[in-house]
Scaffold this motif. Structure first.
Motif, PDB file in Angstrom:
ATOM      1  N   VAL A  14       0.828  -1.230   0.137  1.00 57.08           N
ATOM      2  CA  VAL A  14      -0.006   0.051  -0.095  1.00 57.08           C
ATOM      3  C   VAL A  14       0.866   0.988   0.097  1.00 57.08           C
ATOM      4  CG1 VAL A  14      -1.688   1.355   1.156  1.00 57.08           C
ATOM      5  CG2 VAL A  14      -1.924  -1.159   1.072  1.00 57.08           C
ATOM      6  N   ALA A  15       1.979   1.214   0.811  1.00 60.47           N
ATOM      7  CA  ALA A  15       2.811   2.562   0.959  1.00 60.47           C
ATOM      8  C   ALA A  15       3.522   2.687  -0.395  1.00 60.47           C
ATOM      9  CB  ALA A  15       3.870   2.201   1.937  1.00 60.47           C
ATOM     10  N   SER A  16       3.998   1.567  -1.025  1.00 59.74           N
ATOM     11  CA  SER A  16       4.432   1.612  -2.432  1.00 59.74           C
ATOM     12  C   SER A  16       3.757   2.132  -3.447  1.00 59.74           C
ATOM     13  CB  SER A  16       4.890   0.122  -3.012  1.00 59.74           C
ATOM     14  OG  SER A  16       5.692   0.239  -4.179  1.00 59.74           O
ATOM     15  N   GLY A  17       2.148   1.567  -3.339  1.00 58.60           N
ATOM     16  CA  GLY A  17       1.371   2.081  -4.290  1.00 58.60           C
ATOM     17  C   GLY A  17       0.961   3.666  -3.997  1.00 58.60           C
ATOM     18  N   ILE A  18       1.040   3.943  -2.919  1.00 64.38           N
ATOM     19  CA  ILE A  18       0.725   5.557  -2.729  1.00 64.38           C
ATOM     20  C   ILE A  18       2.111   6.227  -3.326  1.00 64.38           C
ATOM     21  CG2 ILE A  18       0.734   7.436  -0.663  1.00 64.38           C
ATOM     22  CD1 ILE A  18      -1.213   4.997   0.813  1.00 64.38           C
ATOM     23  N   GLY A  19       3.212   5.866  -2.962  1.00 61.15           N
ATOM     24  CA  GLY A  19       4.382   6.561  -3.458  1.00 61.15           C
ATOM     25  C   GLY A  19       4.551   6.825  -4.933  1.00 61.15           C
ATOM     26  N   VAL A  20       4.115   5.523  -5.606  1.00 57.07           N
ATOM     27  CA  VAL A  20       4.007   5.690  -7.197  1.00 57.07           C
ATOM     28  C   VAL A  20       2.996   6.729  -7.478  1.00 57.07           C
ATOM     29  CG1 VAL A  20       3.299   4.315  -9.176  1.00 57.07           C
ATOM     30  CG2 VAL A  20       4.693   3.302  -7.207  1.00 57.07           C
ATOM     31  N   VAL A  21       1.701   6.775  -6.714  1.00 52.73           N
ATOM     32  CA  VAL A  21       0.724   7.707  -7.162  1.00 52.73           C
ATOM     33  C   VAL A  21       1.222   9.085  -7.042  1.00 52.73           C
ATOM     34  CG1 VAL A  21      -1.699   8.631  -6.561  1.00 52.73           C
ATOM     35  CG2 VAL A  21      -1.119   6.299  -6.836  1.00 52.73           C
ATOM     36  N   TYR A  22       2.030   9.247  -5.877  1.00 52.35           N
ATOM     37  CA  TYR A  22       2.524  10.706  -5.436  1.00 52.35           C
ATOM     38  C   TYR A  22       3.510  11.127  -6.411  1.00 52.35           C
ATOM     39  CZ  TYR A  22       4.750  14.182  -2.763  1.00 52.35           C
ATOM     40  OH  TYR A  22       5.514  15.504  -2.686  1.00 52.35           O
ATOM     41  N   MET A  23       4.518  10.278  -6.763  1.00 52.30           N
ATOM     42  CA  MET A  23       5.406  10.715  -7.667  1.00 52.30           C
ATOM     43  C   MET A  23       5.077  11.106  -9.127  1.00 52.30           C
ATOM     44  SD  MET A  23       8.655  10.738  -6.716  1.00 52.30           S
ATOM     45  CE  MET A  23       8.180  11.069  -4.842  1.00 52.30           C
ATOM     46  N   LYS A  29       2.953  17.580 -12.449  1.00 54.64           N
ATOM     47  CA  LYS A  29       3.043  18.990 -11.902  1.00 54.64           C
ATOM     48  C   LYS A  29       4.269  19.697 -12.438  1.00 54.64           C
ATOM     49  CE  LYS A  29       2.279  20.687  -7.776  1.00 54.64           C
ATOM     50  NZ  LYS A  29       2.418  20.926  -6.551  1.00 54.64           N
ATOM     51  N   LEU A  30       5.376  18.776 -12.499  1.00 57.68           N
ATOM     52  CA  LEU A  30       6.811  19.438 -12.707  1.00 57.68           C
ATOM     53  C   LEU A  30       6.792  19.512 -14.220  1.00 57.68           C
ATOM     54  CD1 LEU A  30       9.060  17.611 -10.380  1.00 57.68           C
ATOM     55  CD2 LEU A  30       8.507  19.943 -10.335  1.00 57.68           C
ATOM     56  N   PHE A  31       5.964  18.725 -14.860  1.00 59.87           N
ATOM     57  CA  PHE A  31       6.150  18.654 -16.538  1.00 59.87           C
ATOM     58  C   PHE A  31       5.205  19.928 -16.939  1.00 59.87           C
ATOM     59  CE2 PHE A  31       4.278  17.623 -20.761  1.00 59.87           C
ATOM     60  CZ  PHE A  31       5.434  17.510 -21.258  1.00 59.87           C
ATOM     61  N   VAL A  32       4.236  20.204 -16.371  1.00 61.11           N
ATOM     62  CA  VAL A  32       3.335  21.453 -16.731  1.00 61.11           C
ATOM     63  C   VAL A  32       4.313  22.632 -16.435  1.00 61.11           C
ATOM     64  CG1 VAL A  32       1.421  22.675 -15.835  1.00 61.11           C
ATOM     65  CG2 VAL A  32       1.193  20.361 -16.314  1.00 61.11           C
ATOM     66  N   ARG A  36       5.718  25.677 -19.116  1.00 59.82           N
ATOM     67  CA  ARG A  36       5.344  26.836 -19.183  1.00 59.82           C
ATOM     68  C   ARG A  36       6.604  27.631 -19.231  1.00 59.82           C
ATOM     69  NH1 ARG A  36       5.682  30.587 -15.559  1.00 59.82           N
ATOM     70  NH2 ARG A  36       6.370  29.326 -13.677  1.00 59.82           N
ATOM     71  N   LEU A  37       7.575  27.012 -18.521  1.00 61.64           N
ATOM     72  CA  LEU A  37       8.739  28.053 -18.417  1.00 61.64           C
ATOM     73  C   LEU A  37       9.701  27.503 -20.046  1.00 61.64           C
ATOM     74  CD1 LEU A  37      10.349  26.648 -15.108  1.00 61.64           C
ATOM     75  CD2 LEU A  37       9.594  28.961 -15.731  1.00 61.64           C
ATOM     76  N   GLN A  38       9.375  26.817 -20.740  1.00 64.98           N
ATOM     77  CA  GLN A  38       9.816  26.780 -22.049  1.00 64.98           C
ATOM     78  C   GLN A  38       9.148  27.770 -22.764  1.00 64.98           C
ATOM     79  OE1 GLN A  38       9.403  22.530 -22.738  1.00 64.98           O
ATOM     80  NE2 GLN A  38      11.386  22.068 -22.354  1.00 64.98           N
ATOM     81  N   LYS A  39       7.814  27.620 -22.686  1.00 70.78           N
ATOM     82  CA  LYS A  39       6.980  28.779 -23.428  1.00 70.78           C
ATOM     83  C   LYS A  39       7.552  30.142 -23.010  1.00 70.78           C
ATOM     84  CE  LYS A  39       2.518  30.434 -24.640  1.00 70.78           C
ATOM     85  NZ  LYS A  39       2.987  31.658 -24.907  1.00 70.78           N
ATOM     86  N   THR A  40       7.831  30.286 -21.800  1.00 66.25           N
ATOM     87  CA  THR A  40       8.225  31.782 -21.410  1.00 66.25           C
ATOM     88  C   THR A  40       9.610  32.188 -21.894  1.00 66.25           C
ATOM     89  OG1 THR A  40       7.104  31.520 -19.324  1.00 66.25           O
ATOM     90  CG2 THR A  40       8.872  33.211 -19.419  1.00 66.25           C
ATOM     91  N   ARG A  41      10.414  30.842 -21.982  1.00 67.45           N
ATOM     92  CA  ARG A  41      11.852  31.454 -22.589  1.00 67.45           C
ATOM     93  C   ARG A  41      11.586  31.320 -24.022  1.00 67.45           C
ATOM     94  NH1 ARG A  41      14.361  25.783 -23.850  1.00 67.45           N
ATOM     95  NH2 ARG A  41      13.006  25.861 -25.455  1.00 67.45           N
ATOM     96  N   ASP A  42      10.901  30.744 -24.892  1.00 63.97           N
ATOM     97  CA  ASP A  42      10.533  30.884 -26.391  1.00 63.97           C
ATOM     98  C   ASP A  42       9.908  32.467 -26.669  1.00 63.97           C
ATOM     99  OD1 ASP A  42      11.568  28.436 -26.584  1.00 63.97           O
ATOM    100  OD2 ASP A  42       9.450  27.750 -26.993  1.00 63.97           O
TER     101      ASP A  42
END
Length: 87
Positions: A14-23, A29-32, A36-42
């Protein structure tokens, strides 16, 4: 003993599953944010190119010469007005 091992393994699963979902959530979030930062750079790269073009236009020697003549009343000196100073 086997029940305790089963409970521990279940808790780890269960802890591993929660860890996978969180990651995955953090990855999204980081990809979004990266997108956004790449668009700003462009956008900034495009603006920088425009500013370089504008600077080149304003610094053109013909334009500087024209402004010096019209606004400041400057002109090239006549040959008789040139004095050569030697050391």
């Amino acid at each position: 003993m086997s029940r305790l091992l089963l409970i521990v393994l279940l808790a780890c699963t269960v802890a591993s599953g929660i860890g996978v979902v969180y990651m995955r959530h953090m990855h999204r979030k980081l990809f979004v944010e990266l997108t956004r930062l790449q668009k700003t750079r462009d956008d900034l790269d495009i603006e920088f190119g425009r500013l370089q073009l504008e600077q080149a236009t304003w610094a053109e020697s013909n334009r500087v010469d024209q402004i010096a003549r019209e606004r400041l009343g400057m002109k090239f000196p006549e040959t008789a007005d040139i004095v050569v100073v030697r050391p």
